[in-house]
Design an enzyme around this catalytic site. Sequence first.
Site, PDB file in Angstrom:
ATOM      1  N   ASP A 188     -85.894   4.127   4.615  1.00  0.00           N
ATOM      2  CA  ASP A 188     -84.497   4.471   4.884  1.00  0.00           C
ATOM      3  C   ASP A 188     -84.293   4.515   6.393  1.00  0.00           C
ATOM      4  O   ASP A 188     -85.020   5.212   7.107  1.00  0.00           O
ATOM      5  CB  ASP A 188     -84.189   5.839   4.245  1.00  0.00           C
ATOM      6  CG  ASP A 188     -82.710   6.172   4.297  1.00  0.00           C
ATOM      7  OD1 ASP A 188     -82.007   5.925   3.305  1.00  0.00           O
ATOM      8  OD2 ASP A 188     -82.273   6.654   5.362  1.00  0.00           O
ATOM      9  N   ASN A 196     -73.031   2.514  12.398  1.00  0.00           N
ATOM     10  CA  ASN A 196     -71.773   1.923  11.958  1.00  0.00           C
ATOM     11  C   ASN A 196     -70.594   2.608  12.647  1.00  0.00           C
ATOM     12  O   ASN A 196     -69.671   1.946  13.131  1.00  0.00           O
ATOM     13  CB  ASN A 196     -71.623   2.068  10.440  1.00  0.00           C
ATOM     14  CG  ASN A 196     -72.329   0.947   9.692  1.00  0.00           C
ATOM     15  OD1 ASN A 196     -72.539  -0.130  10.253  1.00  0.00           O
ATOM     16  ND2 ASN A 196     -72.695   1.209   8.455  1.00  0.00           N
ATOM     17  N   HIS A 201     -69.297  -1.986  12.242  1.00  0.00           N
ATOM     18  CA  HIS A 201     -70.075  -2.521  11.125  1.00  0.00           C
ATOM     19  C   HIS A 201     -70.872  -3.779  11.452  1.00  0.00           C
ATOM     20  O   HIS A 201     -71.983  -3.951  10.934  1.00  0.00           O
ATOM     21  CB  HIS A 201     -69.165  -2.733   9.907  1.00  0.00           C
ATOM     22  CG  HIS A 201     -68.848  -1.439   9.218  1.00  0.00           C
ATOM     23  ND1 HIS A 201     -69.672  -0.899   8.259  1.00  0.00           N
ATOM     24  CD2 HIS A 201     -67.828  -0.557   9.395  1.00  0.00           C
ATOM     25  CE1 HIS A 201     -69.166   0.260   7.860  1.00  0.00           C
ATOM     26  NE2 HIS A 201     -68.043   0.489   8.539  1.00  0.00           N
ATOM     27  N   ASP A 205     -74.646  -4.240  10.404  1.00  0.00           N
ATOM     28  CA  ASP A 205     -75.166  -5.374   9.626  1.00  0.00           C
ATOM     29  C   ASP A 205     -76.338  -6.030  10.346  1.00  0.00           C
ATOM     30  O   ASP A 205     -77.321  -6.444   9.723  1.00  0.00           O
ATOM     31  CB  ASP A 205     -74.060  -6.418   9.402  1.00  0.00           C
ATOM     32  CG  ASP A 205     -73.036  -5.937   8.364  1.00  0.00           C
ATOM     33  OD1 ASP A 205     -73.290  -4.880   7.741  1.00  0.00           O
ATOM     34  OD2 ASP A 205     -71.999  -6.602   8.207  1.00  0.00           O
ATOM     35  N   GLU A 231     -78.514   1.472   3.285  1.00  0.00           N
ATOM     36  CA  GLU A 231     -79.567   1.285   4.290  1.00  0.00           C
ATOM     37  C   GLU A 231     -80.938   1.661   3.730  1.00  0.00           C
ATOM     38  O   GLU A 231     -81.862   1.940   4.474  1.00  0.00           O
ATOM     39  CB  GLU A 231     -79.250   2.094   5.546  1.00  0.00           C
ATOM     40  CG  GLU A 231     -79.422   3.603   5.425  1.00  0.00           C
ATOM     41  CD  GLU A 231     -78.209   4.323   4.823  1.00  0.00           C
ATOM     42  OE1 GLU A 231     -77.386   3.655   4.154  1.00  0.00           O
ATOM     43  OE2 GLU A 231     -78.097   5.539   5.018  1.00  0.00           O
TER      44      GLU A 231
END
Lengths: 328, 118
Positions: A188, A196, A201, A205, A231
Amino acid sequence: MQVGAVVKPGTLVVDSNSKPVVLLIDDSADVHRLVRTRLRYEAIELVTAFSGVEGIAIAREKQPWTILLDLDMPEMDGFSVLRELKAASDTTSIAVIVLSGISESQDKVTAFDLGAIDYVTKPFDFAELRARLRSSLRMQRLMKMLAERAEVDGLTGLGNRPQFDRRLRQELSENARYGHPLSLALMDLDHFKSINDTYGHPAGDEVLQEFAKIVLGSIRSTDIACRYGGEEFALIMPNTGPDDARAVCDRIRASVAAVKWARHPERPITVSMGLSGLAGPGPGLTAEAFIEGSDRALYTAKRSGRNQVVVGNPATPGGSTPPLAKAG
Amino acid sequence: MSANPLPQEPAIAGGALTSSLSTDPDMAEIVAEFVMEMPGRVEQLTKSWDQQQLDTVQRLAHQLKGAAGGYGFSQISDAAGKLEHSLVALSGAGLESDIARLRSQFGELIALCRRVRA
């Protein structure tokens, strides 16, 4: 390490360089010799079996794309072979072309009912056999691509959740059957939400894609890396006990922490990992119990300061675990 | 005159039966193998016939039907197919006429098999 090109989706699609395996099951040595000669120039690997029993065993092991199956064989006839192939989950999707006598039209109908996709009549017209085989292989290639695409995460090119679920079940049953080691890491990205929120974003990404690339670059081809959700990522490591798996995880963790991010050089990214594994035959765990073991270890990693790998025990029944997403 | 005349090819009743694929370079080798193995096959057939092992005869006929055409001997496939068909249809008792037909079909197949040449 600098952020490189974006991971291309579809990393897992069919390897177009390897030749598809075609299996001939026929009791006649004359037919074997003929087919081998007549298909000599086809881009296939031809394997052969002289009986239904042998053919089914080879089909299981070699997973051919197409089987050419003689209907009229002593002992186990082609219909029984076809029935068994279609009843077993590991051979049911293999395309079967039956080889039948020219006059036996009821046989063809029965074969289609049992799941054959096509037929060729004996004595062979080999131009026809080649054409039908090519058509079957074309269709199989498309089917495999579709099946794999449906199990690939579009953003990262890793496996998606359905692939993870399927493969974990599969590997657990291998462990139960053969006692091969098996490890599972849940990973994680730490404080991902704030990436973000702070950088937008597209930056988030890019982190997900670069992370996927690092994972793919750190594992063996037999390991299965999946995006579990958001994530969170999962790494199934067949034939790997917890000690070796830990080394893989440490490598990934260190590589991620070392990345200098083009969009946010001041902000490193770290990853927490929970790992659990079986060094040998397991106690017949369910996928849920196995995931829970890794999930608890991940929670411990998060609570103990993040950016670390914690090894847990898949076999210990646990209490309630707070949901991952809330750990951050 | 030499005392030892050159050995001659034995005469073939009905003439040699050559493969329709004899000019196909990809096939030449396996057609030759098929032809080379034919005497053994004929012996197997006649032996099974003499011992009245009709299941074996049927099996061998079935295999010849499926394969011979592929080696360029479609006449043999046809003859083997007829014999196989008659054997499948043969009733337990076996009428005189059935047996006579079988005998003639078997004879025809064996004669053809003996004529093959690459």
